[in-house]
Motif scaffolding. Structure first.
Motif, mmCIF file in Angstrom:
data_model
loop_
_atom_site.group_PDB
_atom_site.id
_atom_site.type_symbol
_atom_site.label_atom_id
_atom_site.label_comp_id
_atom_site.label_asym_id
_atom_site.label_seq_id
_atom_site.Cartn_x
_atom_site.Cartn_y
_atom_site.Cartn_z
ATOM 1 N N GLN A 1 -4.637 13.126 27.620
ATOM 2 C CA GLN A 1 -4.920 12.630 26.275
ATOM 3 C C GLN A 1 -6.355 12.854 25.845
ATOM 4 N N GLY B 1 2.687 9.593 24.101
ATOM 5 C CA GLY B 1 2.314 8.978 22.831
ATOM 6 C C GLY B 1 2.009 9.955 21.716
ATOM 7 N N GLY C 1 3.754 12.637 20.675
ATOM 8 C CA GLY C 1 4.903 13.013 19.863
ATOM 9 C C GLY C 1 4.860 14.453 19.386
ATOM 10 N N GLY D 1 -5.501 6.235 13.027
ATOM 11 C CA GLY D 1 -4.110 6.193 12.601
ATOM 12 C C GLY D 1 -3.917 6.183 11.105
ATOM 13 N N THR E 1 -2.141 11.021 13.441
ATOM 14 C CA THR E 1 -0.960 10.327 13.971
ATOM 15 C C THR E 1 -0.810 10.576 15.467
ATOM 16 N N HIS F 1 -3.667 8.774 17.394
ATOM 17 C CA HIS F 1 -3.403 7.332 17.400
ATOM 18 C C HIS F 1 -2.306 6.994 18.404
ATOM 19 N N GLY F 2 -1.245 7.806 18.439
ATOM 20 C CA GLY F 2 -0.159 7.556 19.384
ATOM 21 C C GLY F 2 -0.601 7.653 20.829
ATOM 22 N N ASP G 1 -3.310 4.502 21.373
ATOM 23 C CA ASP G 1 -2.844 3.139 21.141
ATOM 24 C C ASP G 1 -1.677 2.822 22.074
ATOM 25 N N ARG G 2 -1.948 2.940 23.371
ATOM 26 C CA ARG G 2 -0.924 2.676 24.378
ATOM 27 C C ARG G 2 -1.593 1.997 25.567
#
Length: 309
Positions: A13, A90, A92, A208, A216, A219-220, A223-224
């Motif tokens: 990430q 996250g 996607g 986000g 997006t 953020h995914g 934000d985990r």
């Protein structure tokens, strides 16, 4: 004048955010290639991830080359427990729209360096240092072409994969020893500084709200939950520090030190011993970054990321 760089990476990430920051900074950075290495996940997956991130940033002009399958000596150990089964949990992101460029990453590093003027290439390794070590051993003639190596790895204190070691130096300590002994200027971003670079929950939320595919996806990823309590007050952004240093060196502070890497198969494997106070009377081989203005870093990072699709 733009700085010419190669990003050697194992996305991950925070590797993804580092790559996207580089993509968003084409006025300052000329990314000649992305080379991949086994680390966070096996190299087939890190290569696919680099291609997915390149697709997201719409930078098909930058070739991605697949690199080393594993460390120089030890068996590969990966970190799916942190970054998820595909390394980009996250995000996607869809499967890559294209394949990696032909040619091994190590040969790509050699070829790009040989074609460059003296001091013309900055190497930005974000994962285990296997590709760089192989390139330096296969083609020591490229070393004068390397302006500097800005590396995320090591720790001045506690590690994050063992008590002694940071993940990248732990995975391939022999490669790290080769790189730190190569004689070229090194800027080291260890855990002592990167764990100060915490993206706060408010800043992650701000990403986000950018209203873009990039925002997006980031953020995914951020934000985990992080395992083992890491990032409980936000998300540590280890790898983006490397790219941010190229863009905004005034946000960082450190000192020149002599650094050694423990290569033995013992509990200290991968430990970086940093002679912060010059006790060993050795010539420094790295500029060890120790402090970052984290809030300003993330404000600037978000501003740059907002320019991406």
């Amino acid at each position: 004048m733009r700085e010419t760089i190669i990003v050697d990476t194992d996305p991950g990430q925070d590797d993804a955010v580092a790559l996207l920051l580089a993509f968003a900074s084409r006025d300052q950075l000329d990314v000649k290639a992305i080379t991949t290495v086994a680390g966070n996940v096996p190299v087939a997956q890190t290569t696919a991830n680099a291609l997915r991130i390149r697709d997201l940033g719409e930078r098909a002009d930058i070739p991605v080359h697949r690199g080393a399958e594993g460390p120089l000596v030890f068996p590969l150990e990966t970190a799916e427990f942190v970054c998820g089964p595909d390394g980009l949990a996250g995000a996607g992101l869809p499967a890559p729209a294209s394949e990696a460029a032909p040619g091994h990453a190590v040969q790509t590093i050699i070829d790009i360096c040989r074609a460059a003027p003296e001091g013309g290439i900055t190497l930005c390794p974000l994962g285990p240092l296997t590709n760089l070590a192989l390139a330096f051993r296969l083609a020591p003639d490229i070393l004068p072409k390397v302006k500097r190596i800005v590396v995320m790895g090591g720790a001045i204190g506690l590690g994050n994969i063992t008590p002694a070691a940071e993940f990248n130096t732990y995975v391939d300590p022999h490669a790290a020893a080769v790189v730190f002994g190569c004689g070229r200027p090194i800027v080291m971003f260890g855990l002592g500084v990167t764990l100060q670079a915490i993206a706060s929950h408010a800043q992650i939320a701000c990403i986000g709200t950018l209203g873009t595919r990039t925002g997006t996806a980031i953020h995914g990823m951020l934000d985990r939950p992080r395992p083992g309590g890491l990032g409980s007050d936000g998300h540590p952004m280890h790898d983006p520090c490397v790219i941010a240093f190229l863009l905004w060196p005034e946000l960082f502070d450190g000192r020149d030190c002599f650094v050694t890497v423990e290569t033995g198969d013992n509990p200290l494997r991968g430990r970086t011993t940093i002679d912060w106070n010059g006790r060993l009377k050795q010539v420094p081989n790295a500029h060890v970054v120790s402090a970052v203005k984290a809030h300003e870093l993330f404000e600037r990072l978000i501003e740059r990321l907002a320019t991406l699709p």
